[in-house]
Design an enzyme around this catalytic site. Structure first.
Site, short mmCIF file in Angstrom:
data_model
loop_
_atom_site.label_atom_id
_atom_site.label_comp_id
_atom_site.label_asym_id
_atom_site.label_seq_id
_atom_site.Cartn_x
_atom_site.Cartn_y
_atom_site.Cartn_z
N HIS A 58 28.19 -17.24 12.04
CA HIS A 58 29.52 -17.08 12.60
C HIS A 58 30.52 -17.86 11.76
O HIS A 58 30.26 -19.01 11.39
CB HIS A 58 29.56 -17.60 14.05
CG HIS A 58 30.95 -17.63 14.63
ND1 HIS A 58 31.55 -18.79 15.07
CD2 HIS A 58 31.87 -16.65 14.81
CE1 HIS A 58 32.77 -18.51 15.51
NE2 HIS A 58 32.99 -17.22 15.37
N SER A 59 31.65 -17.26 11.45
CA SER A 59 32.74 -17.92 10.73
C SER A 59 32.22 -18.52 9.42
O SER A 59 31.61 -17.83 8.62
CB SER A 59 33.40 -18.95 11.64
OG SER A 59 34.57 -19.47 11.08
N MET A 60 32.41 -19.81 9.21
CA MET A 60 32.00 -20.43 7.95
C MET A 60 30.48 -20.47 7.79
O MET A 60 29.98 -20.64 6.68
CB MET A 60 32.57 -21.85 7.85
CG MET A 60 34.08 -21.91 7.73
SD MET A 60 34.74 -21.09 6.26
CE MET A 60 34.33 -22.28 5.00
#
Length: 863
Positions: A124-126
């Site tokens: 998720h995300s980074m």
């Protein structure tokens, strides 16, 4: 919690590895005798390892449904909720830790019957970027991961490039993926973006670099994902049930029955992901569906000779086959379109090749050509592509207790495709483009001409009118963008007035000539009027969405221009003007923007680019944005004006706050009389050295914050002293002629100096804000390490400490007579130009420009 090797645990004390479980499953796996398929979840910026439970729980329910024939073991990494989107110093550390975790996870399965050789990763995300960065590690074996699914991951560039470690990390990862694309063919990557509701990571950043491997990488927006059809915000993409279901179904379809692990076949992996995330045919996934099907049963056969057919069924106990002979339609029509409101996963449309019999025993299953939409499943067939077919057959099974409708029609493509030119950006919504769809077909395709740039945004109104008032199925409107999977779908009752927002996540590639389309899956006997207008509010929204990260640069640029103007006024009149007055006078976009535009234009010529590169100058950020089609001439002017407004109100806020703090200080302590400070004293030298040591041994941002608070406190106490002297003068009613000239001079000097210090404090506040993420990161990790390493602002902090220790004790009297004042007053303008040229995509460069300007001010105090 999974126990890690001592060496790993000692090297990464802040990080942990967990296995997710619940109920009996958790109890059974306490001894880590795992038999499932390993999936590793990587949280993003400030994300929790507990976010894995959405995937883990749904996957467990799915495993229960298949009696644990197959199941997944979900692992999750605890990154201590680090702010990796704002501080890039720990990204490399996280990547190396994930590599260690993968080795630990695979060791847990070493003695099992079906040991996995790779781990699937969901990031998720980074976390998704960290997963991609694994392949840049020297000792990492690419075969350790064969499937990577990222959720709202900014792949292209950081959202806020606040330090060079972040931008360097991105450059290394993206360059590796582009240059080593051939080596990554065994890795299948899916990137899911959140759409327009994700205000933290715009979906354009979540599209994998276009030059990466085309056949094993897929980027989609959640609004286009079948069965989801919704935009998610940055966090809800992790637990959005529709997306979780699509992901878990894909995981189970990816299992190879022989190895009981995720398949090693890259083609199968891509076909599964396409099935669940791009085009769902309303059928269960089959790797090799049978080409022909036997049409058996006691169903009644009915031949339909008309070009248009609709059929409603309710509580019918007999099944039927409707056969459409194609011979009579091939000359008059180019396409056939069929729809079915029964959303089960059975086959329903077939192609028949026998021309002699009224019945068709063997037929090609055309249901795989279907596409699932929110209220219907549809098939569009081009007759020329099926020259051997004699009939199209629709199967209607017995419908006991069910009600559904079917419809088919033959049409010429030209008659159902209309072109609608979009309105100009500068029409400001005052003019509109309209089109009336008069025929009563089941499908229309409205092509939107000249809609290809990210700064275009429109409101589309679809007004449906029907001849009779009977109940109808809802209409489905799909905005289809052919160059990327970012479609959006709207379901509307009929008749009604529906409103659709039309805007892009990425601009049209230069080698693509296709047109965006508005597909209208309509109700028969209804008229549709399509009205399109430019939406000025959404155009501004697009500018903010794509360029909000550059706001600090424009604000600081405005303050820097004002600062230069104040120095210039002081040189000519001996007085320092007010911040707001000077801002209005000096902060003009025409002083800054034309020069950058000229450089961007000249960089289109090879000779200029060669000279530029020979001077070792970095590429102008506007040129990079232009190459990504994320820039247009007016955007910089709009951002500059936004920056001017924010700078103005920040100046008002500072002067008001200083007044309030001074009043509060007056009630606590009676201030001393105004007196001139020495610039450097042994005590101040000690303070300077102490803060430089703090910066070197702990965190540069911490030292910057201390000196900032010290500066603020000093100016507050000086301001209260000025107020006291003013008040005493007015109370004593001393005539001006009898007042001591030195006293009135000191008071005027104090007021002048205070105006200058308010501007410096305003500038310095933005430096503190830009360095704040590394300070927060350091405070969170203080128990593990006293020294922030690497520290993006250590050297800048040491210079700033020395500068501000002198500046806070300076007054305008020392600067007025300086030989360097002329240079110091002129330098902020070129620095503002340089800041806008090189700081938009590299925010960490902003403090350097400000520091240089303040350094000249300090030199003015001595020379």
């Amino acid at each position: 919690k999974i126990k890690l090797p001592k060496k790993t645990a000692r090297r990464y004390p802040a990080y942990e590895l967990y296995l997710y479980g619940e109920g009996n499953y958790a109890e059974e796996n306490k001894n880590l005798l795992l038999t499932g398929i390993p999936v590793l979840f990587l949280p993003g910026n400030a994300g929790s390892y507990k976010q894995v439970r959405s995937l883990g729980s749904v996957a467990l329910r799915k495993a229960e449904d298949v009696d644990f024939k197959y199941h997944f073991n979900f692992f999750s990494v605890n990154f201590n909720e680090e702010l990796v989107a704002l501080y890039g110093g720990s990204l490399q550390r996280q990547t190396k830790f994930v590599h260690e975790c993968i080795k630990v996870i695979l060791k847990l399965y070493r003695d099992r019957e079906f040991p996995p050789s790779s781990v699937a990763i969901v990031g998720h995300s980074m976390g998704g970027l960290v997963a991609r960065a694994l392949l840049t590690l020297k000792n990492f074996k690419p075969e350790l991961i064969n499937l990577l699914i990222t959720q709202a991951t900014p792949h292209v560039a950081p959202v806020m490039p606040l330090d060079r470690y972040l931008t360097d990390f991105y450059t290394a990862v993206n360059n590796h993926w582009i240059l080593k694309a051939q080596d990554l063919r065994n890795l299948t990557t899916l990137s899911v973006a959140g759409g327009f509701r994700d205000y933290q990571v715009r979906s354009g950043l979540a599209f994998l670099p276009r030059l990466s491997q085309h056949d094993s990488a897929l980027s989609v927006v959640s609004s286009a994902v079948p069965r989801a059809w919704a935009s998610t915000d940055h966090l809800s993409i992790v637990w959005c049930k529709e997306l979780i279901l699509a992901t878990v179904r894909a995981f189970f379809d990816l299992i190879d029955e022989n190895t009981r692990q995720i398949t090693e076949d890259p083609k199968k992996r891509m076909s599964v992901l396409n099935h669940h995330f791009v085009r769902h045919p309303a059928k269960m996934f089959e790797e090799n569906p049978e080409a022909f099907t036997d049409l058996t049963g006691t169903f009644m056969w009915i031949t339909v000779k008309g070009s248009k057919w609709t059929y409603s069924v309710y509580n019918d106990s007999d099944g039927k086959y409707f056969a459409f002979p194609l011979a009579s339609h091939r000359k008059s029509y180019s396409h056939v379109y069929c729809e079915n409101s029964m959303l089960d996963t059975s086959s329903w449309i077939y192609g028949c090749m026998n021309t002699n019999s009224s019945m068709c025993l063997k037929a090609a299953d055309l249901s795989w050509r279907a596409e699932l939409l929110p209220t219907t499943k549809v098939v569009m067939l081009k007759l020329l592509d099926y020259p051997s077919l004699s009939h199209i057959v629709i199967q209607v099974p017995p419908a006991v207790g069910n009600k559904y409708t079917l419809g088919c029609e033959f049409f010429k493509e030209d008659s159902r495709t209309v072109q609608l030119p979009v309105t100009h950006l500068f029409s400001f919504g005052l003019s509109s483009s309209k089109i009336l769809l008069n025929s009563t077909g089941l499908f229309y395709n409205v092509q939107l001409q000249h809609f290809n740039q990210i700064y275009q945004a429109f409101k589309i109104y679809i007004d449906s009118h029907c001849q009779s008032l009977k109940e109808r199925k809802p209409s489905v409107y799909r905005l289809h963008i052919p160059w990327s999977y970012e479609d959006s779908i709207t379901v509307a009752k009929v008749p009604s007035l529906a409103e659709i927002s039309a805007k892009l996540h990425i601009a049209q590639p230069h080698n693509d000539s296709s047109l965006p389309e508005l597909n209208i899956y309509s109700s028969p006997d209804c008229q549709y009027e399509v009205i399109l207008k430019t939406s000025l509010l959404q155009v501004l929204g697009q500018i903010v969405r794509f360029h909000a990260g550059a706001f600090p640069v424009y604000i600081v640029s405005n303050i820097l221009l004002t600062y230069g103007g104040q120095l210039s006024t002081m040189r000519s009149t001996g007085l320092c003007s007010d911040f707001s007055v000077e801002l209005v006078r000096t902060a003009k976009p025409y002083k800054v923007e034309p020069l950058i535009s000229i450089v961007v234009f000249l960089q289109g010529f090879n000779w200029f680019r060669e000279i530029w590169e020979s001077l070792s100058l970095p590429e102008v950020d506007a040129a990079v944005l232009s190459s990504q089609d994320a820039w247009f001439p007016l955007v910089s002017l709009i951002l500059f004006l936004f920056g001017t407004g924010i700078a103005y109100w920040s100046g008002v806020f500072f002067s008001t706050s200083l007044r309030l703090f001074s009043s509060f200080w007056l009630t606590l302590i009676r201030p001393t009389e105004l007196q001139k400070d020495k610039l450097i004293t042994p005590r101040r030298l000690c303070g300077m050295v102490s803060l430089a040591l703090v910066s070197w041994t702990t965190c540069g941002a911490f030292a910057v914050l201390i000196i900032y608070l010290q500066y603020l406190f000093k100016k507050t106490s000086q301001n209260s002293s000025t107020h006291t002297v003013k008040a005493q003068s007015s109370v004593d009613s001393i005539p001006e002629a009898t007042q001591s000239p030195s006293n009135s001079r000191t008071l005027a000097e104090a007021v002048n100096s205070l105006k200058m210090h308010i501007t410096i404090l305003n500038l310095f506040t933005w430096i503190v804000l830009l360095n704040l993420p590394s300070l927060i990161y350091w405070l969170k990790n203080l128990r593990y390490n006293v020294r922030l390493d690497p520290d993006p602002c250590r050297s800048t902090a040491i210079i700033l400490v020395c500068i501000l220790e002198i500046l806070m004790n300076s007054s305008t009297s020392e600067v007025k007579s300086s030989k360097l004042l002329k240079i110091a007053a002129k330098v902020p303008l070129p620095l503002s130009v340089a800041m806008l040229a090189f700081g938009r995509m590299h925010l960490y460069r902003v403090p350097h420009f400000v520091t240089f300007s303040l350094l000249l001010h300090v030199l003015c105090c001595f020379v």
